[in-house]
Motif scaffolding. Structure first.
Motif, short mmCIF file in Angstrom:
data_model
loop_
_atom_site.label_atom_id
_atom_site.label_comp_id
_atom_site.label_asym_id
_atom_site.label_seq_id
_atom_site.Cartn_x
_atom_site.Cartn_y
_atom_site.Cartn_z
N GLN A 228 1.02 4.44 -2.80
CA GLN A 228 0.33 5.24 -2.60
C GLN A 228 1.47 6.37 -2.67
N LYS A 229 2.85 6.68 -2.73
CA LYS A 229 4.62 6.74 -3.35
C LYS A 229 3.88 7.04 -4.71
N ARG A 230 3.23 6.00 -5.83
CA ARG A 230 3.57 6.08 -7.73
C ARG A 230 2.09 6.27 -7.32
N GLY A 231 1.08 7.20 -6.82
CA GLY A 231 0.46 8.20 -7.19
C GLY A 231 -1.24 6.88 -7.30
N ASN A 232 -1.03 5.65 -6.84
CA ASN A 232 -1.88 4.53 -7.60
C ASN A 232 -3.39 4.62 -5.89
N ALA B 73 -4.20 1.38 -3.44
CA ALA B 73 -2.79 1.90 -2.12
C ALA B 73 -4.26 1.45 -1.03
N ILE B 74 -5.56 1.86 -1.38
CA ILE B 74 -6.52 1.34 -0.47
C ILE B 74 -7.12 0.11 -0.61
N GLY B 75 -6.68 -0.01 -1.56
CA GLY B 75 -7.29 -1.74 -1.22
C GLY B 75 -6.17 -2.91 -1.00
N GLY C 73 0.53 -1.28 -0.20
CA GLY C 73 -0.03 0.45 0.16
C GLY C 73 0.75 1.49 0.13
N GLU C 74 1.53 1.24 0.69
CA GLU C 74 2.62 2.04 0.90
C GLU C 74 3.70 2.22 -0.42
N ILE C 75 4.00 1.80 -1.19
CA ILE C 75 4.72 2.04 -2.52
C ILE C 75 3.76 2.33 -3.42
#
Length: 75
Positions: free
Chosen positions: A26-30, A34-36, A22-24
């Protein structure tokens, strides 16, 4: 988990891995991905707690995932 569905530590470890994904993302803007991952991490921590793993680090890990999820949803 596949060999022993009652192994609570495995669910905690699964939660850690999912939270990291999720953190990865989130950093990629996905955001949706990330929420999933964060939601699946929370489910894994809940399963660990339900199976009897009551160590404080499980609750801490769940709190980190929930905080990360809340930060995304507030944006």
């Amino acid at each position: 988990i596949g060999l022993n569905e009652k192994y609570s530590t495995a669910y905690n470890n699964k939660g850690i891995a999912l939270r990291s994904l999720g953190e990865i993302e989130q950093k990629r803007g996905n955001t949706e991905e990330a929420i999933g991952y964060y939601k699946e991490a929370v489910k894994a921590y809940d399963e660990a707690i339900e199976l009897g793993l009551k160590h404080p680090y499980v609750y801490n890990n769940k709190g980190i995932a929930l905080r990360s999820l809340g930060e995304i949803e507030q944006k």
